[in-house]
Design a protein around this motif. Structure first.
Motif, mmCIF file in Angstrom:
data_model
loop_
_atom_site.group_PDB
_atom_site.id
_atom_site.type_symbol
_atom_site.label_atom_id
_atom_site.label_comp_id
_atom_site.label_asym_id
_atom_site.label_seq_id
_atom_site.Cartn_x
_atom_site.Cartn_y
_atom_site.Cartn_z
ATOM 1 N N UNK A 87 0.651 -1.265 0.054
ATOM 2 C CA UNK A 87 -0.090 0.104 0.138
ATOM 3 C C UNK A 87 0.895 1.165 0.150
ATOM 4 N N UNK A 88 0.355 2.326 -0.349
ATOM 5 C CA UNK A 88 1.057 3.492 -0.344
ATOM 6 C C UNK A 88 0.831 4.277 1.025
ATOM 7 N N UNK A 89 2.221 4.093 1.660
ATOM 8 C CA UNK A 89 2.237 4.441 3.332
ATOM 9 C C UNK A 89 1.578 5.818 3.540
ATOM 10 N N UNK A 90 1.814 6.926 2.789
ATOM 11 C CA UNK A 90 1.387 8.265 2.995
ATOM 12 C C UNK A 90 0.218 8.678 2.663
ATOM 13 N N UNK A 91 -0.666 7.780 1.879
ATOM 14 C CA UNK A 91 -1.823 8.123 1.393
ATOM 15 C C UNK A 91 -2.846 7.540 2.397
ATOM 16 N N UNK A 95 -7.594 7.251 -0.461
ATOM 17 C CA UNK A 95 -6.619 7.709 -1.542
ATOM 18 C C UNK A 95 -6.030 6.427 -2.038
ATOM 19 N N UNK A 99 -6.404 5.503 -6.019
ATOM 20 C CA UNK A 99 -4.995 5.407 -6.666
ATOM 21 C C UNK A 99 -5.383 4.217 -7.807
ATOM 22 N N UNK A 131 -4.302 7.575 7.380
ATOM 23 C CA UNK A 131 -3.015 7.207 6.577
ATOM 24 C C UNK A 131 -2.721 5.749 6.561
ATOM 25 N N UNK A 143 -6.824 -3.720 3.540
ATOM 26 C CA UNK A 143 -6.762 -2.361 2.575
ATOM 27 C C UNK A 143 -6.058 -3.117 1.234
ATOM 28 N N UNK A 144 -4.902 -3.961 1.510
ATOM 29 C CA UNK A 144 -4.230 -4.619 0.333
ATOM 30 C C UNK A 144 -5.182 -5.326 -0.442
ATOM 31 N N UNK B 6 -3.062 9.803 -11.929
ATOM 32 C CA UNK B 6 -2.926 8.704 -10.898
ATOM 33 C C UNK B 6 -1.850 8.527 -9.939
ATOM 34 N N UNK B 10 -0.201 10.413 -6.668
ATOM 35 C CA UNK B 10 0.092 9.875 -5.466
ATOM 36 C C UNK B 10 1.800 10.160 -5.007
ATOM 37 N N UNK B 13 1.649 13.720 -3.290
ATOM 38 C CA UNK B 13 1.234 13.728 -1.884
ATOM 39 C C UNK B 13 2.418 12.937 -1.066
ATOM 40 N N UNK B 14 2.914 11.928 -1.542
ATOM 41 C CA UNK B 14 3.843 11.249 -1.109
ATOM 42 C C UNK B 14 5.116 11.983 -0.514
ATOM 43 N N UNK B 17 3.561 15.012 2.117
ATOM 44 C CA UNK B 17 3.555 14.536 3.382
ATOM 45 C C UNK B 17 4.608 13.998 4.090
ATOM 46 N N UNK B 85 4.967 -2.470 -2.984
ATOM 47 C CA UNK B 85 4.081 -1.328 -3.650
ATOM 48 C C UNK B 85 4.231 -1.448 -5.285
ATOM 49 N N UNK B 88 2.813 -4.528 -6.861
ATOM 50 C CA UNK B 88 1.376 -4.603 -7.195
ATOM 51 C C UNK B 88 0.877 -3.907 -8.393
#
Lengths: 247, 254
Positions: A87-91, A95, A99, A131, A143-144, B6, B10, B13-14, B17, B85, B88
């Motif tokens: 997963x995108x950790x900071x989203x 989000x 994505x 997040x 989530x994954x 998309x 991401x 934001x990454x 943040x 990530x 995926x």
């Protein structure tokens, strides 16, 4: 047509054979478990089926599309939840789901509809705006899998989905997986015997890159003369090891 | 385009943040801008040293700030590669071009925002110190820094693709130090001369800083040679980064 078919599928890394001449068929809507110890070739098999790794030889196809020559078509039909939480950790949870919808090019209405569906299925409401990096292991796994499911795949690959989860989180995930049975084809790799026993329609026991036994639990029990999947697994692994050393 | 959008959102934001990105990409360069302005005030006019005067400092600090953006591009790529990530995303219909554009576009936007803030801060300093900075020259400086933006993003992408999560940041630190030192941000390379200046001229950093300084001074004739050299480096490195990323993606899927 099979959802998944492999013919003499082989993957070699230099001198090490990770998967050896694998012949498998998985029916549509079936939950197929790949069981084996570490290094048995389960993840490598999934990687080849998900077009993440090229076979050294042999063939594999998903819904009739060849994983090598028609990988673009295959990728439109599959979802994968890798072994590590991808997963995108900071989203936020929301989000992360957006994505994936964006990558598949869904319209805003369609995205919203799919997110609502996943939120309901995985009960994500309470963490929707959190997040990903703040989530517990269980929520991250959910989530994954939600990210893998949101594109409504025909085939879902679950690579050790409950690894490292506590018993309650694992049971909760099982419920979700069970609710999907029959609707989509699922390939599950796991170390947990009870998980495979509880969820799968058929089980393949992989040892050293080969399928040592394949069938439903009663069929495997009959083949091995043991009861319970753990005993069946141990017997088959021992017999396979003996056979290999005799050769 | 949807895939690129998309993935770009991401990545944007990454980076924004991560609180460290503000400290390194904005805070540190701005603090250096103020400190060096104070140093400049302490230098007696008869020393004839103008390197820390705001019209020279603005371009140098802008390039210095960009080196930290390189670090964050690199960190984003290595973090994605080390976890599952990217695995995926590799299993989705995304192609290598989508990944590359998704990393480059948002960081280019962040770089432009960073330069804009640095130049606005420099303008404020110029008003306080009474040294004139032409707004048109500053706009030209912003444009002249585009090749430097591409260059720094390519370094980030390249190091992030080639090296591990542990090795890449260390390597970026070396580039940050080299770029600020051999870019002539903290000393007057031309006046120093000798081998050091020869090295500065061979590398792109001094040219990037010089282009921004010339743009600030509205010296178009002086600007173009440096701009062309920086642009040439940017083209070479962005092409290399794209090729390497594609090769690495292919190798990961072997």
């Amino acid at each position: 047509m099979y959802a998944i078919q492999t013919k003499k599928l082989t993957k070699k890394y230099k001198s090490k054979t990770a998967v050896s001449e694998l012949d498998l068929t998985v029916n549509e809507g079936e939950l197929f478990a790949l069981l084996g110890v570490n290094g048995a070739g389960k993840t490598t098999t999934i990687r080849m089926l998900a077009c993440l790794s090229k076979p050294t030889s042999g063939e594999c196809s998903v819904c009739g599309f060849d994983c090598l020559s028609q990988s673009d078509e295959v990728k439109k039909l599959i979802g994968i939840s890798p072994q590590d939480t991808a997963v995108a950790e900071n989203l936020t949870v929301l989000e992360n789901l957006k994505l994936i919808c964006g990558i598949y090019g869904y319209s805003p209405e369609n995205t919203s509809e799919k997110i609502t569906k996943m939120t309901k299925l995985f009960k994500l409401d309470e963490v929707l705006n959190s997040r990903a990096k703040t989530l517990s292991g269980g929520w991250k796994r959910k989530l994954s899998i939600a990210m893998a499911l949101i594109c409504e795949p025909k085939v879902l690959f679950l690579d050790e989905p409950t690894l490292g989860l506590d018993v309650l989180a694992r049971r909760e995930l099982w419920k979700v997986v069970e609710s999907l049975k029959g609707k989509i084809t699922m390939v599950l790799t796991t170390h947990y015997m009870e998980e495979a026993e509880q969820l799968s329609d058929r089980i393949a026991i992989m040892i050293d890159g080969s399928v040592a036994a394949l069938g439903t639990l009663p069929e495997l029990e009959q083949q091995s003369g043991e009861t319970g999947l753990e005993n069946v697994f141990v017997r088959i692994a021992e017999d396979f090891g003996k056979g290999a050393s005799d050769e | 385009m949807n895939k690129i959008k998309a993935f770009s959102v991401r990545n944007f934001k990454e980076i924004i943040r991560d609180p460290l990105s503000y400290i390194f990409c904005l805070g540190f360069p701005l603090v250096m801008l103020v400190i060096m302005t104070l140093v400049n005030d302490s230098i007696p006019p008869e020393a004839g040293m103008t390197i820390f005067r705001i019209d020279n400092l603005a371009g140098g600090i802008a390039v210095f700030g960009l080196t930290f953006l390189m670090l964050f591009v690199c960190l984003t790529v290595t973090k994605d590669r080390s976890g599952a990530f990217l695995t995926r995303l590799y299993a989705t219909p995304m192609r290598s071009g989508d990944f590359i554009a998704g990393y480059i576009l948002p960081t280019a936007l962040l770089a432009l925002i960073q330069i804009l803030i640095t130049l606005i801060a420099s303008f404020i300093v110029s008003l306080i110190t009474g040294i004139k900075l032409d707004p048109v020259g500053m706009f030209l400086a912003l444009l002249s820094l585009i090749p430097a933006v591409i260059l720094m993003i390519s370094f980030g992408l390249l190091f992030g693709t080639l090296f591990s999560e542990k090795a890449a940041p260390g390597l970026c630190s070396i580039v940050i130090s080299l770029a600020s030192f051999l870019g002539g941000v903290w000393f007057d390379a031309e006046s120093t001369g000798g081998v050091l200046f020869d090295i500065c001229k061979v590398l792109p950093f001094w040219h990037a800083v010089k282009a921004a300084r010339m743009a600030c001074a509205m010296d178009l004739n002086g600007l173009f040679p440096h701009l062309l050299i920086t642009a040439a480096y940017a083209i070479v490195f962005i092409t290399t980064a794209i090729v390497v990323f594609k090769q690495k993606m292919k190798a990961d899927n072997q």
